[in-house]
Design a protein around this motif. Structure first.
Motif, PDB file in Angstrom:
ATOM      1  N   THR A  62       0.869  -1.348  -0.203  1.00  0.00           N
ATOM      2  CA  THR A  62       0.224  -0.013   0.130  1.00  0.00           C
ATOM      3  C   THR A  62       1.052   1.329   0.103  1.00  0.00           C
ATOM      4  N   PRO A  63       0.352   2.400  -0.290  1.00  0.00           N
ATOM      5  CA  PRO A  63       1.147   3.720   0.054  1.00  0.00           C
ATOM      6  C   PRO A  63       1.710   3.704   1.241  1.00  0.00           C
ATOM      7  N   THR A  64       1.491   3.215   2.280  1.00  0.00           N
ATOM      8  CA  THR A  64       1.942   3.305   3.551  1.00  0.00           C
ATOM      9  C   THR A  64       3.020   2.040   3.830  1.00  0.00           C
ATOM     10  N   THR A  65       2.905   1.312   2.977  1.00  0.00           N
ATOM     11  CA  THR A  65       3.910  -0.062   3.270  1.00  0.00           C
ATOM     12  C   THR A  65       4.900  -0.227   2.233  1.00  0.00           C
ATOM     13  N   LEU A  66       5.380   0.839   1.486  1.00  0.00           N
ATOM     14  CA  LEU A  66       6.099   0.546   0.403  1.00  0.00           C
ATOM     15  C   LEU A  66       7.392   0.073   0.681  1.00  0.00           C
ATOM     16  N   LEU A  67       7.913  -0.848  -0.063  1.00  0.00           N
ATOM     17  CA  LEU A  67       9.110  -1.807   0.139  1.00  0.00           C
ATOM     18  C   LEU A  67      10.492  -1.063  -0.120  1.00  0.00           C
ATOM     19  N   LYS A  68      11.518  -1.532   0.538  1.00  0.00           N
ATOM     20  CA  LYS A  68      12.939  -1.200   0.187  1.00  0.00           C
ATOM     21  C   LYS A  68      13.768  -2.085  -0.447  1.00  0.00           C
ATOM     22  N   THR A  69      13.137  -3.330  -0.225  1.00  0.00           N
ATOM     23  CA  THR A  69      13.693  -4.562  -0.836  1.00  0.00           C
ATOM     24  C   THR A  69      12.469  -5.588  -1.068  1.00  0.00           C
ATOM     25  N   ASN A  70      12.728  -6.567  -2.042  1.00  0.00           N
ATOM     26  CA  ASN A  70      11.522  -7.508  -2.233  1.00  0.00           C
ATOM     27  C   ASN A  70      11.279  -8.329  -1.078  1.00  0.00           C
ATOM     28  N   THR A  71      10.140  -8.862  -0.616  1.00  0.00           N
ATOM     29  CA  THR A  71       9.940  -9.694   0.308  1.00  0.00           C
ATOM     30  C   THR A  71       8.983 -10.874  -0.120  1.00  0.00           C
ATOM     31  N   PHE A  72       9.200 -11.982   0.670  1.00  0.00           N
ATOM     32  CA  PHE A  72       8.353 -13.162   0.007  1.00  0.00           C
ATOM     33  C   PHE A  72       7.707 -13.857   1.599  1.00  0.00           C
ATOM     34  N   LEU A  73       6.826 -14.616   0.949  1.00  0.00           N
ATOM     35  CA  LEU A  73       5.931 -15.438   2.003  1.00  0.00           C
ATOM     36  C   LEU A  73       6.780 -16.828   1.722  1.00  0.00           C
ATOM     37  N   ILE A  74       7.348 -17.614   2.556  1.00  0.00           N
ATOM     38  CA  ILE A  74       8.032 -18.713   2.303  1.00  0.00           C
ATOM     39  C   ILE A  74       7.451 -19.874   2.856  1.00  0.00           C
ATOM     40  N   TRP A  75       7.324 -20.982   2.224  1.00  0.00           N
ATOM     41  CA  TRP A  75       6.799 -22.061   2.438  1.00  0.00           C
ATOM     42  C   TRP A  75       7.612 -22.991   3.442  1.00  0.00           C
ATOM     43  N   GLN A  76       7.271 -23.532   4.595  1.00  0.00           N
ATOM     44  CA  GLN A  76       8.094 -24.061   5.451  1.00  0.00           C
ATOM     45  C   GLN A  76       8.309 -25.594   5.619  1.00  0.00           C
ATOM     46  N   GLN A  77       7.297 -26.081   4.884  1.00  0.00           N
ATOM     47  CA  GLN A  77       7.234 -27.686   4.880  1.00  0.00           C
ATOM     48  C   GLN A  77       8.164 -28.440   4.382  1.00  0.00           C
ATOM     49  N   GLN A  78       8.718 -28.013   3.265  1.00  0.00           N
ATOM     50  CA  GLN A  78       9.527 -28.933   2.597  1.00  0.00           C
ATOM     51  C   GLN A  78      10.505 -28.157   1.311  1.00  0.00           C
ATOM     52  N   GLN A  79      11.445 -28.714   0.996  1.00  0.00           N
ATOM     53  CA  GLN A  79      12.226 -27.806   0.287  1.00  0.00           C
ATOM     54  C   GLN A  79      12.338 -28.756  -1.082  1.00  0.00           C
ATOM     55  N   PRO A  80      11.415 -28.748  -2.112  1.00  0.00           N
ATOM     56  CA  PRO A  80      11.389 -29.640  -3.214  1.00  0.00           C
ATOM     57  C   PRO A  80      12.647 -29.630  -4.212  1.00  0.00           C
ATOM     58  N   ALA A  81      12.866 -30.904  -4.563  1.00  0.00           N
ATOM     59  CA  ALA A  81      13.691 -31.057  -5.616  1.00  0.00           C
ATOM     60  C   ALA A  81      13.019 -30.943  -6.958  1.00  0.00           C
ATOM     61  N   ASP A  82      12.737 -32.197  -7.434  1.00  0.00           N
ATOM     62  CA  ASP A  82      11.798 -32.408  -8.748  1.00  0.00           C
ATOM     63  C   ASP A  82      10.267 -32.502  -8.503  1.00  0.00           C
ATOM     64  N   PHE A  83       9.573 -31.544  -9.025  1.00  0.00           N
ATOM     65  CA  PHE A  83       8.168 -31.281  -8.658  1.00  0.00           C
ATOM     66  C   PHE A  83       7.266 -30.857  -9.548  1.00  0.00           C
ATOM     67  N   GLU A  84       6.119 -30.785  -9.653  1.00  0.00           N
ATOM     68  CA  GLU A  84       5.093 -29.950 -10.393  1.00  0.00           C
ATOM     69  C   GLU A  84       4.377 -29.414  -9.316  1.00  0.00           C
ATOM     70  N   LEU A  85       4.254 -27.815  -9.951  1.00  0.00           N
ATOM     71  CA  LEU A  85       3.506 -26.861  -8.763  1.00  0.00           C
ATOM     72  C   LEU A  85       2.464 -26.173  -9.824  1.00  0.00           C
ATOM     73  N   LYS A  86       1.061 -26.320  -9.261  1.00  0.00           N
ATOM     74  CA  LYS A  86       0.208 -25.632 -10.022  1.00  0.00           C
ATOM     75  C   LYS A  86      -0.738 -24.608  -9.148  1.00  0.00           C
ATOM     76  N   GLY A  87      -1.450 -23.654  -9.707  1.00  0.00           N
ATOM     77  CA  GLY A  87      -2.237 -22.727  -9.116  1.00  0.00           C
ATOM     78  C   GLY A  87      -2.891 -21.707  -9.993  1.00  0.00           C
ATOM     79  N   ILE A  88      -3.484 -20.549  -9.650  1.00  0.00           N
ATOM     80  CA  ILE A  88      -4.044 -19.699 -10.226  1.00  0.00           C
ATOM     81  C   ILE A  88      -3.608 -18.421  -9.497  1.00  0.00           C
ATOM     82  N   PHE A  89      -3.298 -17.321 -10.171  1.00  0.00           N
ATOM     83  CA  PHE A  89      -3.117 -16.022  -9.910  1.00  0.00           C
ATOM     84  C   PHE A  89      -3.883 -14.722 -10.602  1.00  0.00           C
ATOM     85  N   ARG A  90      -3.858 -13.852  -9.876  1.00  0.00           N
ATOM     86  CA  ARG A  90      -4.303 -12.576 -10.234  1.00  0.00           C
ATOM     87  C   ARG A  90      -3.523 -11.242  -9.809  1.00  0.00           C
TER      88      ARG A  90
END
Length: 249
Positions: A62-90
């Motif tokens: 938002t205008p009041t939460t502008l970033l100085k560096t890119n930030t991520f939401l990080i999945w904690q359950q696994q560190q996949p090697a070979d995989f397929e990942l699906k989903g939808i985005f907007r």
């Protein structure tokens, strides 16, 4: 077919039709959902930028939460090697996001990742390309099948020109850039599908192969690592993800 029979089949195949903008959640063999639809359980990130809203994962600057560096939401359950990942985005028109995989944390920056990224942006300049965050930069533009050459020695930053890695060969065109871009909807829901197996990294949007990388660089490339979704430095933006699901290979 009788009405009760149709309902039974829908329940059996796990099909669910949601809000007016339209999305479907399906039960697929081997795929595991990464979101529970009610909380950020299993994920780690700055709650200033990430939340669950009406079953949807929302990343918002938002205008009041502008970033100085890119930030991520990080999945904690696994560190996949070979995989397929699906989903939808907007994503909003001024938005910039991406899906990181086979990534590692940046120790000096909270909630930052370094690694492969399926790029996403609201103007669809980059959506579908393969970009290595905090690394070799662009590994394949949309419409390219590339082969990354083995790395022997040198300064990685000196091998980047115009925000693209120079030690690669474009082996094949996957289609004209404008034609591929036309397959991506603006400010609407799009499907993504990542197939990551061995050193081959394929990014599909709406069923169309957008980039295809074979990475022979065993020094800079990674065989496993963290998954995460990004909000990017820049103007206010909003990105939404639904039905994220993972299948390990």
């Amino acid at each position: 077919m009788k009405r009760h029979a149709r309902i039974t089949l829908l329940l059996f195949f796990g099909l669910w039709i949601g809000s007016p903008e339209g999305w479907a959640q399906t039960t697929e063999s081997g795929f595991v959902p990464l979101l529970n639809g009610s909380s950020l359980e299993g994920w780690e990130g700055d709650p200033t930028y990430w939340r669950i809203e009406n079953g949807t994962l929302v990343g918002e600057v938002t205008p009041t939460t502008l970033l100085k560096t890119n930030t991520f939401l990080i999945w904690q359950q696994q560190q996949p090697a070979d995989f397929e990942l699906k989903g939808i985005f907007r994503i909003t028109k001024d938005g910039n996001s991406g899906i990181n995989y086979r990534s590692e944390r940046v120790p000096e920056v909270p909630y930052a990742l370094k690694g492969y990224q399926a790029d996403i942006d609201g103007q669809n300049k980059y959506t579908g390309q393969n970009y290595e965050e905090r690394g070799r930069t662009t590994l394949a533009y949309r419409g390219q099948q590339t082969r990354i050459q083995p790395f022997t020695q040198g300064n990685v930053r000196e091998l980047v020109k115009n925000n693209a890695w120079t030690m690669l060969t474009v082996e094949k065109s996957l289609g004209e850039a404008e034609a591929l871009q036309s397959r991506i909807k603006t400010e609407d829901w799009n499907e993504f599908h990542l197939i990551v197996k061995g050193n081959r990294l394929q990014h599909f949007i709406n069923g169309v192969l957008m980039s295809d990388v074979t990475d022979l660089d065993t020094v800079n490339g990674k065989k496993a690592g963290l998954l995460g979704v990004q909000v990017h430095v820049g103007p206010p933006m909003k990105v939404e993800y639904r039905n994220l699901r993972l299948k390990t290979l």
